[in-house]
Design a protein around this motif. Structure first.
Motif, short mmCIF file in Angstrom:
data_model
loop_
_atom_site.label_atom_id
_atom_site.label_comp_id
_atom_site.label_asym_id
_atom_site.label_seq_id
_atom_site.Cartn_x
_atom_site.Cartn_y
_atom_site.Cartn_z
N UNK B 53 4.31 16.07 2.62
CA UNK B 53 3.01 15.66 3.16
C UNK B 53 2.95 14.16 3.25
N UNK B 54 3.43 13.61 4.38
CA UNK B 54 3.55 12.16 4.55
C UNK B 54 2.33 11.61 5.27
N UNK B 55 1.88 10.43 4.86
CA UNK B 55 0.78 9.74 5.55
C UNK B 55 1.37 8.99 6.74
N UNK B 56 1.02 9.44 7.94
CA UNK B 56 1.61 8.86 9.14
C UNK B 56 1.21 7.39 9.27
N UNK B 57 2.16 6.57 9.67
CA UNK B 57 1.88 5.17 9.97
C UNK B 57 1.92 4.24 8.77
N UNK B 58 2.14 4.81 7.59
CA UNK B 58 2.15 3.97 6.38
C UNK B 58 3.29 2.95 6.43
N UNK B 59 4.37 3.34 7.12
CA UNK B 59 5.54 2.46 7.22
C UNK B 59 5.20 1.16 7.95
N UNK B 60 4.16 1.21 8.81
CA UNK B 60 3.82 0.00 9.58
C UNK B 60 2.86 -0.92 8.83
N UNK B 61 2.33 -0.46 7.70
CA UNK B 61 1.38 -1.28 6.94
C UNK B 61 2.13 -2.32 6.12
N UNK B 62 1.43 -3.39 5.73
CA UNK B 62 2.00 -4.29 4.74
C UNK B 62 0.87 -5.06 4.07
N UNK B 63 1.14 -5.56 2.90
CA UNK B 63 0.15 -6.37 2.18
C UNK B 63 0.59 -7.82 2.27
N UNK B 68 0.17 -10.23 -1.28
CA UNK B 68 1.58 -10.05 -0.90
C UNK B 68 2.44 -9.59 -2.08
N UNK B 69 2.12 -10.06 -3.28
CA UNK B 69 2.94 -9.68 -4.44
C UNK B 69 2.87 -8.19 -4.70
N UNK B 70 1.78 -7.56 -4.28
CA UNK B 70 1.58 -6.12 -4.53
C UNK B 70 2.25 -5.25 -3.47
N UNK B 71 2.92 -5.87 -2.49
CA UNK B 71 3.38 -5.12 -1.33
C UNK B 71 4.44 -4.07 -1.70
N UNK B 72 4.07 -2.82 -1.58
CA UNK B 72 4.98 -1.68 -1.74
C UNK B 72 4.25 -0.47 -1.17
N UNK B 73 4.97 0.61 -0.95
CA UNK B 73 4.36 1.77 -0.29
C UNK B 73 3.11 2.25 -1.03
N UNK B 79 -4.49 0.48 -0.32
CA UNK B 79 -5.37 -0.32 0.55
C UNK B 79 -5.87 0.50 1.73
N UNK B 80 -4.96 1.28 2.33
CA UNK B 80 -5.36 2.14 3.45
C UNK B 80 -6.51 3.04 3.00
N UNK B 81 -6.40 3.60 1.81
CA UNK B 81 -7.44 4.46 1.28
C UNK B 81 -8.74 3.71 1.04
#
Lengths: 266, 401
Positions: B53-63, B68-73, B79-81
């Motif tokens: 059950x993958x959240x579509x488009x998550x790969x295109x997100x970034x922090x 920036x230090x928190x940037x990970x899937x 953040x998306x949520x």
């Protein structure tokens, strides 16, 4: 509400081998020497389970069983105690093995490693070893994990009007994670907490609603280095205050720049 | 309600993001239409015969910027949520009312951002074995990372902790929040859970033989395992007012199996304790519960154990279902995801069925719904259980008027 008795304590770290033997060091009567911790820890676990577990599980269970020693000796049957387990990073030895396996062909993650990878593994083994079915909560607040666990334990003790065992532990991370997160020595502490003021309490804790930015430091440089070198050892100012039987205020870090203030009464 | 009932907490705002889409409307639409978010595993760099059950488009997100230090899937998913359903704005309003230091953050996660460490291990220096210089363990992989990110994103400065009890994590976050408010450590709480797809859980469940090669089928006679999913969910809790009309957390129950690290107690003894305690704390009887959202992972043994437990507490007639056929098992985010599904059901008068399940296992006796039902409900239970024998049940609904 707002008070909590400390009934008993379990402690294990280099040079702090059990609560009774550690008191002279914590009062300053004896110098601190970082003698290694014994190999046989967490002996409450059945031998077959113990073989499968890691240093993290054994260290956490060791202090838990020390703090609960009086209960284990009691004749009466007990349902056990609620538990709160606080650790910054959990079992990094297991996480290192899994992440290493994931770099290899076919990614041979071991089923045992995988089920040991959850943050609540020590809680699961504790329940299996004791048969206690009362709830357990495992948490992390990075360097503030001990104080966050103490606050959760207090809230739980007041809510349930029941005793709560707080266990805080962290161990050095293996290379290469050790370069990212420096934990200088293993350290585990357990406090058996009671919402009632018991006759044989070691100390009474109060939680005034005030925050301060500066954490209480220790006079002994070696102990203070340990305090700063392990999130669970952020508990040391509280332990020193308890062992000195003196009314004192301590501030324990609970987040970036924030501290939990505690009033300690003998 | 009995005199012993605890004071409820109102759910002032909530949101979910998962394989069904971003925000509660996407989940509700897919639940109503019976459209699953599950797909054959297409997670980057994997070759596993399972569904996810993958959240579509998550790969295109970034922090970026301050985050920036928190940037990970995992934190991208957080953040998306947080950006859906006006949730961040709702917390800002609450912050103006309560103060930034009086709203606690209680985040459930099982694996946090371990995906960042997995990637860093792929990039170890061949000569020294060291991890790449840009890897930031504290802000990505560490268990606390998602709670730390959430409090910074929302500008909150009070209590913050990560609950990590495997698949009961974000259900137990509600219990922890309740206690902290009761103790006066905070006046309101952001509770939630975020777990994201990673190699550790995909290959780990595969190694345990618990990942189905097909779409997961809870309570089905042919069920043979779970599908790993990812999700973020959040709720804002505050003390209920007299005559409260909003949906509330009425009770919660927690227990330990004290049985086995990964296998559920065969009789569901711990699950029984958790459900009974949730009812007792709320002052309700089993007969008053209109619907149960099951943990229902679709593994042979877990569904069988939960079935026994539900039968013991509720008998065979209380409607219940597992929504894992829509989202997959979102692990540490399952508790919040399903609490919000229950909230949707209470709001909309809607009981989801059990998607993908064709034939109920004749060995199982709980009142599992296969089809959706449009039916009003007032009180509903949500179950979450996890490795280590950790159990949590949440009772949600509108209290006695």
């Amino acid at each position: 509400m707002n008070e909590l008795s400390v009934e008993s304590i379990g402690l294990m770290a280099p040079g702090l081998i059990g609560w009774p033997a550690s008191q002279a060091v914590l009062t300053g009567a004896q110098p601190y020497q970082a003698d290694p911790i014994p190999a046989a820890l967490g002996t409450l676990l059945p031998a077959n389970e113990r073989r499968r577990t890691t240093a993290t599980v054994k260290l956490a269970l060791q202090v838990a069983q020390e703090a609960m020693a009086n209960d284990f000796g009691a004749v009466r049957h007990t349902l056990g105690v609620h538990t709160v387990l606080a650790s910054s990073g959990g079992d990094s030895e297991v996480l290192d093995k899994i992440c290493t396996a994931l770099t290899q062909p076919d990614r041979p993650v071991s089923p045992t490693q995988f089920h040991h990878s959850v943050h609540n593994t020590p809680a699961g083994y504790w329940a299996i070893a004791t048969g206690y079915t009362l709830p357990s909560l495992s948490l992390s607040a990075y360097n503030g994990s001990f104080a966050a666990g103490l606050r959760e334990a207090a809230a739980l003790a007041w809510m349930e009007q029941a005793r709560v065992l707080l266990v805080a532990y962290d161990l050095p991370l293996p290379f290469p994670l050790s370069e990212q997160r420096q934990i200088i020595a293993p350290f585990a502490v357990a406090l058996l907490l009671n919402p009632l003021d018991t006759a044989h309490r070691l100390a009474l804790l109060r939680f005034p609603r005030e925050t301060t930015g500066s954490a209480t430091a220790l006079e002994n440089p070696a102990l203070d280095a340990l305090r700063l070198g392990n999130p669970a050892a952020r508990s040391l100012p509280l332990l020193c205050a308890i062992v000195r039987h003196r009314a004192q205020r301590v501030a324990l870090p609970v987040g970036e720049g924030e501290c939990l203030t505690l009033e300690i009464q003998p | 309600m009995t005199k012993t009932a605890i004071k409820p907490l109102a759910m002032a705002a909530c949101t979910v993001t998962n394989a069904l889409g971003r925000g509660v409307a996407a989940s509700l639409a897919a639940l109503r239409a019976g459209i699953s978010g599950l797909r054959p595993c297409d997670f980057a760099d994997t070759n596993l015969p399972t569904w996810i059950g993958r959240v579509a488009g998550l790969e295109e997100e970034s922090l970026t910027g301050n985050f920036a230090a928190f940037d990970c899937r995992n934190n991208r998913l957080a953040r998306l949520g947080l950006e859906q359903d006006g949730f961040t704005a709702a917390v800002q309003h609450a912050r103006d009312r309560y103060g930034a230091d009086r709203i606690g953050v209680f985040m459930g996660t099982s694996t946090s951002g371990i995906g960042a460490t997995e990637q860093a291990y792929q990039q170890r220096d061949p000569a020294t074995g060291r991890l790449p210089a840009n890897f930031d363990y504290q802000h990505t992989h560490n268990v606390f990372s998602v709670a730390d990110f959430t409090r910074h994103w929302l500008g909150l400065t009070g209590v913050a902790l990560a609950v990590s009890t495997a698949c009961s994590s974000s259900a137990k976050a509600f219990a922890s929040a309740y206690r902290h408010i009761n103790a006066g450590f905070c006046d309101a709480a952001v509770v939630g859970g975020v777990d994201s797809l990673c190699l550790t859980t995909l290959y780990g469940f595969n190694a345990l033989g618990l990942a189905s090669t097909q779409i997961c089928r809870p309570w089905d006679v042919t069920r043979d395992g779970l599908n790993v999913g990812e999700a973020a969910g959040f709720a804002l809790l505050e003390r209920a007012e007299p005559g409260e009309s909003r949906i509330q957390l009425l009770g919660y129950g927690e227990s330990s199996d004290a049985y086995h690290m990964t296998a559920a107690h065969p009789e569901g003894a711990g699950a029984v304790l958790a459900m009974e305690q949730a009812l007792a704390r709320a002052g309700f009887s089993a007969e008053q519960v209109d619907y149960i959202n099951l943990h229902g992972t679709a593994t042979r043994l877990n569904d069988a154990a939960e079935d026994k437990a539900v039968l013991r507490v509720f008998g065979p007639n209380t409607p219940c279902s597992s929504t894992k056929g829509w989202t997959g098992h979102t692990l540490g985010a399952a508790g919040i995801t399903e609490a919000v599904f229950v909230w949707l059901g209470l709001e909309q008068g809607f009981m989801p069925g059990t998607l993908n399940t064709g034939q109920r296992d004749p060995q199982l006796g709980a009142g599992v719904l296969l089809e959706n039902q449009e039916r009003p409900m007032h009180i509903a239970l949500s179950n979450s259980f996890g490795f280590g024998g950790t159990n949590c049940s949440l009772l949600l609904g509108r209290g006695a008027a």
